[in-house]
Design a protein around this motif. Structure first.
Motif, PDB file in Angstrom:
ATOM      1  N   ILE A  56     -36.932 -46.264  66.312  1.00 47.15           N
ATOM      2  CA  ILE A  56     -37.881 -46.373  67.427  1.00 47.15           C
ATOM      3  C   ILE A  56     -38.383 -44.985  67.803  1.00 47.15           C
ATOM      4  CG2 ILE A  56     -38.112 -46.929  69.888  1.00 47.15           C
ATOM      5  CD1 ILE A  56     -36.118 -49.280  69.316  1.00 47.15           C
ATOM      6  N   GLY A  57     -37.473 -44.016  67.866  1.00 47.40           N
ATOM      7  CA  GLY A  57     -37.864 -42.643  68.178  1.00 47.40           C
ATOM      8  C   GLY A  57     -38.851 -42.077  67.171  1.00 47.40           C
ATOM      9  N   LEU A  58     -38.695 -42.445  65.909  1.00 48.52           N
ATOM     10  CA  LEU A  58     -39.621 -41.978  64.869  1.00 48.52           C
ATOM     11  C   LEU A  58     -40.973 -42.679  64.954  1.00 48.52           C
ATOM     12  CD1 LEU A  58     -37.181 -41.879  61.816  1.00 48.52           C
ATOM     13  CD2 LEU A  58     -38.135 -39.906  63.041  1.00 48.52           C
TER      14      LEU A  58
ATOM     15  N   PRO B  77     -45.312 -43.069  69.518  1.00 48.09           N
ATOM     16  CA  PRO B  77     -46.242 -41.943  69.544  1.00 48.09           C
ATOM     17  C   PRO B  77     -45.754 -40.857  70.497  1.00 48.09           C
ATOM     18  CG  PRO B  77     -47.177 -43.861  70.652  1.00 48.09           C
ATOM     19  CD  PRO B  77     -45.865 -44.269  70.070  1.00 48.09           C
ATOM     20  N   PRO B  78     -46.066 -39.601  70.221  1.00 47.38           N
ATOM     21  CA  PRO B  78     -45.634 -38.524  71.121  1.00 47.38           C
ATOM     22  C   PRO B  78     -46.321 -38.660  72.483  1.00 47.38           C
ATOM     23  CG  PRO B  78     -47.015 -37.675  69.344  1.00 47.38           C
ATOM     24  CD  PRO B  78     -46.799 -39.135  69.084  1.00 47.38           C
ATOM     25  N   ASP B  79     -45.650 -38.178  73.519  1.00 47.74           N
ATOM     26  CA  ASP B  79     -46.176 -38.242  74.887  1.00 47.74           C
ATOM     27  C   ASP B  79     -47.009 -37.012  75.219  1.00 47.74           C
ATOM     28  OD1 ASP B  79     -44.968 -40.666  75.409  1.00 47.74           O
ATOM     29  OD2 ASP B  79     -43.152 -39.758  76.222  1.00 47.74           O
ATOM     30  N   ASP B  80     -47.973 -36.676  74.386  1.00 48.94           N
ATOM     31  CA  ASP B  80     -48.761 -35.469  74.643  1.00 48.94           C
ATOM     32  C   ASP B  80     -50.213 -35.798  74.988  1.00 48.94           C
ATOM     33  OD1 ASP B  80     -48.741 -34.563  71.125  1.00 48.94           O
ATOM     34  OD2 ASP B  80     -49.840 -36.130  72.145  1.00 48.94           O
ATOM     35  N   ASP B  81     -50.434 -36.933  75.618  1.00 50.18           N
ATOM     36  CA  ASP B  81     -51.791 -37.311  76.000  1.00 50.18           C
ATOM     37  C   ASP B  81     -52.086 -36.933  77.442  1.00 50.18           C
ATOM     38  OD1 ASP B  81     -51.110 -40.917  76.223  1.00 50.18           O
ATOM     39  OD2 ASP B  81     -50.039 -39.187  76.981  1.00 50.18           O
ATOM     40  N   ILE B  82     -51.875 -35.673  77.756  1.00 53.22           N
ATOM     41  CA  ILE B  82     -52.102 -35.156  79.124  1.00 53.22           C
ATOM     42  C   ILE B  82     -53.558 -34.736  79.257  1.00 53.22           C
ATOM     43  CG2 ILE B  82     -51.483 -33.340  80.738  1.00 53.22           C
ATOM     44  CD1 ILE B  82     -48.684 -33.355  79.482  1.00 53.22           C
TER      45      ILE B  82
END
Length: 76
Positions: free
Chosen positions: A66-68, A71-76
């Motif tokens: 699941i971690g892989l 999606p990364p949380d970089d949608d700031i």
């Protein structure tokens, strides 16, 4: 005894669709089965629904997948 085989590139693509070779390598390196990958993919797509359904929380290996897959949380 159940015969557990390492997932192939084609197995991974059959669950996830086209993905980057690095993602395929990361997933294959976990030693997970295709069933575990399917479970992880289901959790990524509908974690709240699965919890509400009363499903047990994912195993450690599924949690790694699941971690892989998230999606990364970089949608700031």
């Amino acid at each position: 005894m159940e015969d557990i085989m390492t997932m192939t590139r084609d197995d991974i693509i059959s669950v996830l669709g086209p993905v980057d070779d690095a993602v395929i390598a990361d997933i294959a390196s976990t030693g997970a089965t295709i069933e575990e990958l399917r479970e992880a993919f289901a959790w990524v797509g509908a974690d709240e629904a699965l919890v509400n359904e009363g499903r047990p929380l994912p195993s450690a290996r599924v949690a790694t997948l699941i971690g892989l897959l998230e999606p990364p949380d970089d949608d700031i």
